[in-house]
Scaffold this motif. Structure first.
Motif, PDB file in Angstrom:
ATOM      1  N   GLY B 120       0.491  -1.090  -0.193  1.00 16.42           N
ATOM      2  CA  GLY B 120      -0.085  -0.090  -0.073  1.00 16.42           C
ATOM      3  C   GLY B 120       0.718   1.701  -0.216  1.00 16.42           C
ATOM      4  O   GLY B 120       1.123   2.548  -1.160  1.00 16.42           O
ATOM      5  N   TRP B 121       2.255   1.016   0.704  1.00 14.18           N
ATOM      6  CA  TRP B 121       2.891   2.005   0.840  1.00 14.18           C
ATOM      7  C   TRP B 121       3.644   2.361  -0.368  1.00 14.18           C
ATOM      8  O   TRP B 121       3.311   3.729  -1.353  1.00 14.18           O
ATOM      9  CB  TRP B 121       3.651   2.578   1.884  1.00 14.18           C
ATOM     10  N   TYR B 122       4.234   1.752  -1.056  1.00 13.01           N
ATOM     11  CA  TYR B 122       4.527   1.935  -2.428  1.00 13.01           C
ATOM     12  C   TYR B 122       3.881   2.470  -3.526  1.00 13.01           C
ATOM     13  O   TYR B 122       4.143   1.923  -4.798  1.00 13.01           O
ATOM     14  CB  TYR B 122       5.640   0.787  -2.529  1.00 13.01           C
ATOM     15  N   SER B 123       2.327   1.927  -3.310  1.00 14.92           N
ATOM     16  CA  SER B 123       1.441   2.001  -4.330  1.00 14.92           C
ATOM     17  C   SER B 123       1.241   3.765  -4.186  1.00 14.92           C
ATOM     18  O   SER B 123       0.666   4.987  -5.576  1.00 14.92           O
ATOM     19  CB  SER B 123       0.195   2.002  -4.878  1.00 14.92           C
ATOM     20  N   THR B 124       1.868   4.820  -3.996  1.00 15.67           N
ATOM     21  CA  THR B 124       1.957   6.238  -3.309  1.00 15.67           C
ATOM     22  C   THR B 124       0.722   6.606  -3.478  1.00 15.67           C
ATOM     23  O   THR B 124       0.539   7.875  -3.651  1.00 15.67           O
ATOM     24  CB  THR B 124       2.544   6.537  -4.902  1.00 15.67           C
ATOM     25  N   SER B 125      -0.542   5.884  -3.931  1.00 14.23           N
ATOM     26  CA  SER B 125      -1.905   6.404  -3.904  1.00 14.23           C
ATOM     27  C   SER B 125      -2.049   6.889  -2.129  1.00 14.23           C
ATOM     28  O   SER B 125      -1.598   6.337  -1.232  1.00 14.23           O
ATOM     29  CB  SER B 125      -3.072   5.410  -4.554  1.00 14.23           C
ATOM     30  N   LEU B 126      -3.210   7.568  -2.043  1.00 11.32           N
ATOM     31  CA  LEU B 126      -2.928   8.490  -0.544  1.00 11.32           C
ATOM     32  C   LEU B 126      -4.226   7.880   0.160  1.00 11.32           C
ATOM     33  O   LEU B 126      -3.773   7.459   1.431  1.00 11.32           O
ATOM     34  CB  LEU B 126      -4.097   9.758  -1.271  1.00 11.32           C
ATOM     35  N   PHE B 127      -5.378   7.281  -0.510  1.00 11.85           N
ATOM     36  CA  PHE B 127      -6.366   6.250  -0.374  1.00 11.85           C
ATOM     37  C   PHE B 127      -5.374   4.619   0.014  1.00 11.85           C
ATOM     38  O   PHE B 127      -4.903   4.767   1.364  1.00 11.85           O
ATOM     39  CB  PHE B 127      -7.111   5.803  -1.186  1.00 11.85           C
ATOM     40  N   ALA B 128      -4.185   4.083  -0.503  1.00 18.54           N
ATOM     41  CA  ALA B 128      -3.746   2.737   0.005  1.00 18.54           C
ATOM     42  C   ALA B 128      -2.693   3.153   1.262  1.00 18.54           C
ATOM     43  O   ALA B 128      -2.494   2.480   1.430  1.00 18.54           O
ATOM     44  CB  ALA B 128      -2.716   2.640  -1.277  1.00 18.54           C
ATOM     45  N   ARG B 129      -2.261   4.614   0.832  1.00 17.60           N
ATOM     46  CA  ARG B 129      -1.545   5.314   1.783  1.00 17.60           C
ATOM     47  C   ARG B 129      -1.782   5.328   3.507  1.00 17.60           C
ATOM     48  O   ARG B 129      -1.400   4.593   4.664  1.00 17.60           O
ATOM     49  CB  ARG B 129      -0.390   6.543   2.164  1.00 17.60           C
ATOM     50  N   LEU B 130      -2.334   5.374   3.560  1.00 18.38           N
ATOM     51  CA  LEU B 130      -4.066   5.791   5.008  1.00 18.38           C
ATOM     52  C   LEU B 130      -4.020   4.600   4.867  1.00 18.38           C
ATOM     53  O   LEU B 130      -4.274   4.462   6.506  1.00 18.38           O
ATOM     54  CB  LEU B 130      -5.549   6.079   4.123  1.00 18.38           C
ATOM     55  N   GLY B 131      -4.570   3.796   4.794  1.00 22.09           N
ATOM     56  CA  GLY B 131      -5.367   2.299   4.619  1.00 22.09           C
ATOM     57  C   GLY B 131      -4.051   1.536   5.209  1.00 22.09           C
ATOM     58  O   GLY B 131      -4.156   0.689   6.468  1.00 22.09           O
ATOM     59  N   SER B 132      -2.755   1.366   4.327  1.00 24.01           N
ATOM     60  CA  SER B 132      -1.907   0.927   4.898  1.00 24.01           C
ATOM     61  C   SER B 132      -0.994   1.801   6.147  1.00 24.01           C
ATOM     62  O   SER B 132      -0.927  -0.016   7.530  1.00 24.01           O
ATOM     63  CB  SER B 132      -0.698   0.584   4.469  1.00 24.01           C
ATOM     64  N   VAL B 133      -1.374   2.175   6.808  1.00 28.72           N
ATOM     65  CA  VAL B 133      -0.951   3.056   7.679  1.00 28.72           C
ATOM     66  C   VAL B 133      -1.538   2.727   9.052  1.00 28.72           C
ATOM     67  O   VAL B 133      -1.081   1.984  10.432  1.00 28.72           O
ATOM     68  CB  VAL B 133      -0.662   4.751   8.372  1.00 28.72           C
ATOM     69  N   ARG B 134      -3.040   2.561   9.115  1.00 24.03           N
ATOM     70  CA  ARG B 134      -4.450   1.843   9.680  1.00 24.03           C
ATOM     71  C   ARG B 134      -3.814   0.107  10.260  1.00 24.03           C
ATOM     72  O   ARG B 134      -4.269  -0.293  10.768  1.00 24.03           O
ATOM     73  CB  ARG B 134      -5.311   1.926   9.000  1.00 24.03           C
ATOM     74  N   CYS B 135      -3.329  -0.120   9.016  1.00 26.02           N
ATOM     75  CA  CYS B 135      -3.470  -1.468   8.548  1.00 26.02           C
ATOM     76  C   CYS B 135      -2.143  -1.815   9.971  1.00 26.02           C
ATOM     77  O   CYS B 135      -2.164  -2.956  11.146  1.00 26.02           O
ATOM     78  CB  CYS B 135      -2.626  -1.824   7.693  1.00 26.02           C
ATOM     79  N   VAL B 136      -0.932  -1.122  10.048  1.00 22.13           N
ATOM     80  CA  VAL B 136       0.027  -1.636  10.642  1.00 22.13           C
ATOM     81  C   VAL B 136      -0.142  -0.705  12.132  1.00 22.13           C
ATOM     82  O   VAL B 136       0.266  -0.804  13.235  1.00 22.13           O
ATOM     83  CB  VAL B 136       1.455  -0.220  10.280  1.00 22.13           C
ATOM     84  N   THR B 137      -1.473  -0.012  12.138  1.00 20.89           N
ATOM     85  CA  THR B 137      -1.409   0.490  14.279  1.00 20.89           C
ATOM     86  C   THR B 137      -2.304  -0.474  14.527  1.00 20.89           C
ATOM     87  O   THR B 137      -2.416  -0.902  15.727  1.00 20.89           O
ATOM     88  CB  THR B 137      -2.638   1.810  13.094  1.00 20.89           C
ATOM     89  N   GLN B 138      -3.363  -1.099  13.654  1.00 25.95           N
ATOM     90  CA  GLN B 138      -4.346  -1.997  14.086  1.00 25.95           C
ATOM     91  C   GLN B 138      -3.403  -3.287  14.859  1.00 25.95           C
ATOM     92  O   GLN B 138      -3.720  -3.716  16.128  1.00 25.95           O
ATOM     93  CB  GLN B 138      -5.060  -2.160  13.180  1.00 25.95           C
ATOM     94  N   LEU B 139      -2.007  -3.075  14.067  1.00 23.38           N
ATOM     95  CA  LEU B 139      -1.321  -4.275  13.801  1.00 23.38           C
ATOM     96  C   LEU B 139      -1.019  -4.373  15.212  1.00 23.38           C
ATOM     97  O   LEU B 139      -0.937  -5.645  16.249  1.00 23.38           O
ATOM     98  CB  LEU B 139      -0.332  -4.399  13.267  1.00 23.38           C
ATOM     99  N   PHE B 140      -0.262  -2.932  16.002  1.00 26.72           N
ATOM    100  CA  PHE B 140      -0.407  -2.910  17.943  1.00 26.72           C
ATOM    101  C   PHE B 140      -1.098  -3.366  18.852  1.00 26.72           C
ATOM    102  O   PHE B 140      -0.621  -3.384  19.727  1.00 26.72           O
ATOM    103  CB  PHE B 140       0.995  -1.563  17.338  1.00 26.72           C
ATOM    104  N   ALA B 141      -2.506  -3.266  18.508  1.00 23.61           N
ATOM    105  CA  ALA B 141      -3.140  -3.485  19.314  1.00 23.61           C
ATOM    106  C   ALA B 141      -4.398  -5.240  19.112  1.00 23.61           C
ATOM    107  O   ALA B 141      -4.026  -5.255  19.524  1.00 23.61           O
ATOM    108  CB  ALA B 141      -4.757  -2.943  19.253  1.00 23.61           C
TER     109      ALA B 141
END
Ligand code: SF4
Lengths: 149, 312
Positions: B120-141
């Motif tokens: 998601g991060w390397y596809s550089t689309s804004l939506f994909a980046r938001l989604g991938s950051v949320r992915c990792v945030t959720q991972l810690f929980a």
């Protein structure tokens, strides 16, 4: 090769993912499209799924006349979809421009901007008509290779 | 050598687990549809989806980093397929096993999430980046309660190897009752891992299109979806192996059938859970995991420590 082609065509017919795009409709056609996706009509029976991004979609379902403002965006969305792709025009407006035809801000029907595979007239087109139109489009996919071969 | 190749590629490796994953996705979608009073997809639906995606055009956005974009789905897929090799499904034996494989299985199950982030991060689309950051945030929980509740079951069995844990519990079925709390916690955590409602925040299609997968199409999308399906099966199979490994005592053929049924029952439970709840916000999700799931997992750990002193 022939078998693989047949299987892929079969899969294509059984799993059309759609993207809904309002090109300037009065919103009535959109409500009918959403109604067709509700549990009452249950389009997932035919494998139809509503997707949020053009990259995942096979069928672009457009409603309404193409306004001058939306024209570039419609072309852009269409180009973002991966091949093979199909466009369905829902409602009289999107077929021909309908009551908005000739307005200063309207280009005309969807087919004046991008190629359209199926026209579903009606003002607004009822969910049953929309499902019927999509089913006919899918059925025509199965016939195509036969005609060629 | 040939044996290992067969294990890895055919059974219980890639081919079998892909097939099983697609079947499980069908079960999940069908139950979801039935609970919403719909007819639901036909049995071949997931196979048709997969084949169709394979036959579509692959688009790599010109802004994206093509190598990372293309590699992420392959990493995700190979990590989850590897886990399945270590889960005992046949008598008391897994295809491969060593002391400590439960830790490795849990870590490999984390890799898909990281792969989604990278893709998601390397596809550089804004939506994909938001989604991938949320992915990792959720991972810690969800990761902490998941690890704690599964490892506390391993603690009671006094082993870090999946095979020995499954052995221990199938010889003493009553001990499984002590782990019910841990099972409940890890089911909720698994929903977060699979990004299903109420934790489908990373791909919330009404807000951020399709999250990390926004730019994926064609073959790469097919691999990503397959990876998620297999992750679901592998997660469910891991739970069955750790919490309810009764099937193993029944002999080869019957035991295998019961094992499959158990896994599908866990999948059905997952789809029931995702049907009855709505999506949370990311901060609510993190609050929920740290405030309720982690204390419950700690309680499970405490119970097992006390039991260990009293019983074993
Ligand atoms: S066809 Fe009728 S209902 Fe549909 S957008 Fe045009 S005016 Fe509205």
């Amino acid at each position: 090769m022939g078998l693989i082609k047949k299987v892929v065509t079969w899969a294509r017919i059984k799993s059309p993912w759609i993207l809904h795009f309002n090109t300037g409709a009065c919103n009535a056609c959109d409500i009918e499209i959403i109604a067709a996706l509700t549990p009452r009509y249950d389009l997932e029976r035919f494998g139809v799924q509503l997707k949020g991004t053009p990259r995942h979609a096979d069928v672009l379902v457009c409603s309404g006349p193409v306004t001058r403002q939306i024209e570039d965006r419609l072309v852009r969305i269409y180009e973002q979809m991966p091949e093979p792709k199909f466009v369905v025009a829902v409602g009289t407006c999107s077929c021909t421009g309908g009551v908005f035809n000739g307005c200063y801000n309207v280009r005309g029907g969807i087919s004046s901007v991008i190629p359209v595979s199926a026209f579903i007239p009606g003002c607004p087109a009822s969910p049953k008509a929309i499902i019927d139109g999509v089913a006919k489009l899918l059925a025509s996919l199965a016939e195509e290779p036969k005609k060629k071969g | 050598m040939l044996n290992s190749l067969f294990f890895i590629l055919v059974f219980p490796g890639f081919l079998f687990v892909s097939f099983f994953g697609l079947v499980a996705e069908y079960v999940d979608r069908k139950i979801y549809a039935r609970l919403q009073n719909r007819v639901g997809p036909p049995w071949f639906q997931t196979f048709a989806d997969f084949i169709k995606l394979l036959g579509k055009e692959d688009i790599v956005p010109c802004e994206a980093n093509a190598r990372m974009f293309g590699l992420a789905p392959i990493f995700a897929l190979s990590a989850v397929v590897t886990v399945f090799l270590y889960i005992p499904i046949w008598r008391y034996d897994a295809a491969f096993s060593f002391n400590g494989d439960i830790i490795m299985a849990l870590y490999l199950l984390t890799i898909p999430t990281l792969a989604f982030f990278i893709g998601g991060w390397y596809s550089t689309s804004l939506f994909a980046r938001l989604g991938s950051v949320r992915c990792v945030t959720q991972l810690f929980a969800y990761e902490v309660p998941l690890f704690m509740s599964i490892l506390s079951a391993a603690l009671l069995a006094n082993s870090w190897s999946l095979r020995d844990i499954a052995n221990f519990y199938s010889l003493r079925p009553a001990y499984c009752l002590f782990n019910l709390l841990g099972f409940a916690v890890s089911m909720v955590a698994l929903l977060g891992k699979l990004e299903k409602a109420p934790f489908d925040i990373p791909e919330a299609e009404t807000e951020i299109v399709a999250g990390a997968f926004t730019e994926y199409s064609g073959r790469l999308l097919a691999l990503l979806r397959l990876a998620i399906d297999i992750e679901m099966v592998v997660g469910a199979a891991l739970f069955v192996a750790v919490f309810f490994p009764f099937a193993l005592a029944l002999g080869a053929a019957l035991g295998f059938i019961v094992f499959i049924i158990e896994v599908l029952a866990v999948v059905a439970l997952l789809s029931l859970m995702r049907t009855v709840v709505a999506r949370l916000r990311i901060d609510q999700m993190i609050d929920f995991c740290w405030k309720y799931l982690v204390p419950l997992a700690l309680l499970q750990l405490l119970i097992n420590l006390i039991l260990k002193g009293v019983l074993v």
